[in-house]
Design a protein around this motif. Sequence first.
Motif, short mmCIF file in Angstrom:
data_model
loop_
_atom_site.label_atom_id
_atom_site.label_comp_id
_atom_site.label_asym_id
_atom_site.label_seq_id
_atom_site.Cartn_x
_atom_site.Cartn_y
_atom_site.Cartn_z
N ARG A 137 21.55 10.65 -17.28
CA ARG A 137 22.78 10.68 -16.50
C ARG A 137 23.99 10.30 -17.34
O ARG A 137 25.06 10.89 -17.22
CB ARG A 137 22.66 9.71 -15.32
CG ARG A 137 21.63 10.12 -14.29
CD ARG A 137 21.45 9.02 -13.26
NE ARG A 137 20.35 9.32 -12.36
CZ ARG A 137 19.67 8.38 -11.72
NH1 ARG A 137 19.96 7.11 -11.89
NH2 ARG A 137 18.68 8.71 -10.91
N ALA A 192 20.44 16.92 -11.07
CA ALA A 192 20.29 16.61 -9.64
C ALA A 192 18.86 16.86 -9.18
O ALA A 192 18.35 16.16 -8.29
CB ALA A 192 21.27 17.44 -8.82
N GLU A 242 24.19 20.13 -14.64
CA GLU A 242 24.37 19.31 -13.44
C GLU A 242 23.31 19.61 -12.39
O GLU A 242 22.79 18.71 -11.73
CB GLU A 242 25.77 19.53 -12.85
CG GLU A 242 26.91 19.12 -13.77
CD GLU A 242 26.85 17.66 -14.18
OE1 GLU A 242 26.44 16.83 -13.35
OE2 GLU A 242 27.21 17.36 -15.33
N GLU A 243 22.98 20.90 -12.24
CA GLU A 243 21.95 21.28 -11.25
C GLU A 243 20.59 20.72 -11.66
O GLU A 243 19.84 20.19 -10.82
CB GLU A 243 21.90 22.81 -11.13
CG GLU A 243 21.02 23.33 -10.00
CD GLU A 243 19.54 23.40 -10.37
OE1 GLU A 243 18.70 23.26 -9.46
OE2 GLU A 243 19.24 23.58 -11.58
N SER A 249 20.91 10.99 -8.88
CA SER A 249 22.20 11.26 -9.52
C SER A 249 22.97 12.27 -8.70
O SER A 249 22.40 13.11 -8.03
CB SER A 249 22.02 11.78 -10.94
OG SER A 249 21.43 13.06 -10.92
N SER A 250 24.27 12.20 -8.73
CA SER A 250 25.14 13.08 -7.94
C SER A 250 25.86 14.05 -8.84
O SER A 250 26.49 13.65 -9.81
CB SER A 250 26.17 12.27 -7.16
OG SER A 250 27.16 13.12 -6.64
N PRO A 251 25.79 15.38 -8.59
CA PRO A 251 26.51 16.34 -9.41
C PRO A 251 28.00 16.34 -9.12
O PRO A 251 28.76 16.95 -9.85
CB PRO A 251 25.88 17.68 -9.01
CG PRO A 251 25.44 17.47 -7.60
CD PRO A 251 25.03 16.02 -7.52
#
Length: 545
Positions: free
Chosen positions: A83, A136, A132-133, A142-144
């Motif tokens: 992350r 996630a 990012e995908e 974790s948040s995109p």
Amino acid sequence: MNNQLIADMLRQAEQLDPAAAADALAAATQRRAGLLDVLAERGHDKQKLFNELTRQCGMEPIELSSSQPTPAAATLMPAETARRYRVVPVHKTDGVLTAAIGNPFDIDTLDTLRYVLTDSVEILAALPEQIEEALARLYPESSPVLDIEEPPLEKKDTASEADEPIIRLVNQLIVEGFRARASDIHLEPLNRQFRVRCRIDGALREVEGPPRRLHPSVISRIKIMANMKISEKRLPQDGRIEIRVMGRALDLRVSSIPTNHGESIVMRILDKQSLTLGLPNLGFHPDDQQTFERLIRCPDGILLVTGPTGSGKTTSLYACLNHLNQPDRKIITVEDPVEYQLSGINQVHVRADIGLTFSAALRSILRQAPNIIMIGEIRDRETAEIAINAALTGHLVLSTLHTNDAPSAITRLADIGVKPFLVSSSVRGIMAQRLVRTVCEKCKTAYTPTEAESRLLASAAQLYRGTGCPACGDTGYAGRKGIFELLAINDDVRQMIYSGAPVAELRAKARSMGMRTLREDGLRKAADGITTVQEVLRVTMRDEN
């Protein structure tokens, strides 16, 4: 990723013609978007362009959309590492870990990963949205959309489930401010209202704020994020939040100040990607840009950028540094504070509380043998004289002053005690600037100028204005460009400075040499359909008077 660098590389690889690159670059800058995203909207194959860029960087691309890492890949790397560095583990073969990052230009992250990861590692590059995908999916917590680097646990209160609504509320305020292209988010307690305003294109717009009763909780949450003292409510404080919003790395500079209704906080949003501006994106006309580039190519001397707070002086200086940043040049900056971290440039943060003032820092960095020095602001005689001595001993010095126009910078230096002969022998050029809002391209409409506007323009030019639409918040404006007043110092002006000529005579001489005032440059841009006459008059009224 650096939009300007991407455009240059795609042009050199003949993937993009110069006109298309310049147009897409301007659109990306205005919208705070990535250049590849803008090109994709215009029909280009984003994956193909990214692969070309990756190979030019000496790396191999990977398409995570087609070769998705399995859930077992998540065990190959700690979630915190993945992350923090936005890196996706793909597989491990014969002791070699293959991982993907989203920015092939990020040399610092590449070096750090090779140091942090205990295995031998092969780094590939994938599109940022694929990174990012994958993060996630592999690490569901974790948040995109929004990822905050929290302060150490021992420096914050223990969070409970009751805190979750406040955390989500603050996150939402930050995300919505970024999406609205805000440069600042103002959180202001009033008597019966908790007012939230965003500064967009230089103008404050009020947005829906939380209930007044939530003010203490919201302020405390922001102070935790910014590593500020929660219990201190009587004195001003400053803090910083490192954050990722929608995959973009942001710095939030947080300032709190006590008011009669409670603490007021301003969060200044510093978008690192917005720093990828090249000189052409500042808004110069070709003749002014040619003159300006000639001035910053001087091997020595001082170039001053003047204007009030919020006129874009620092952005212009950073654009100069990006333009000048080459491996054969050593560049050192002295700033208060360091607003953006520039790769390949040594940046010094002034700290007056421990004696590291502008003048103290300058005396030290001259022993570092720099070619180019950038001083955030010349505030006093000592700093000015050290800067002038640096310019006279073979250094190019870039700095700012707070004056209304270019010729007034000469008298400002005299006012703080600098001798005229030192000014005349060291200053190469002075540029005053302002920022004007640009007409929204989504609702741009031509109209016939009024008689008064025609007199100002001295022509019957076709003018444009925005009628207002959702894209610009019904203001008719979206984005900002600079207007400039550029004074290049020649022998005649140098002699006038040496003899102590008043500012009115300096201005008259500069006008006779072809210098355009801020208003004249703004009206040229209005005639070109970039801004409006009303906006130019609003910004330059005080200067012309």
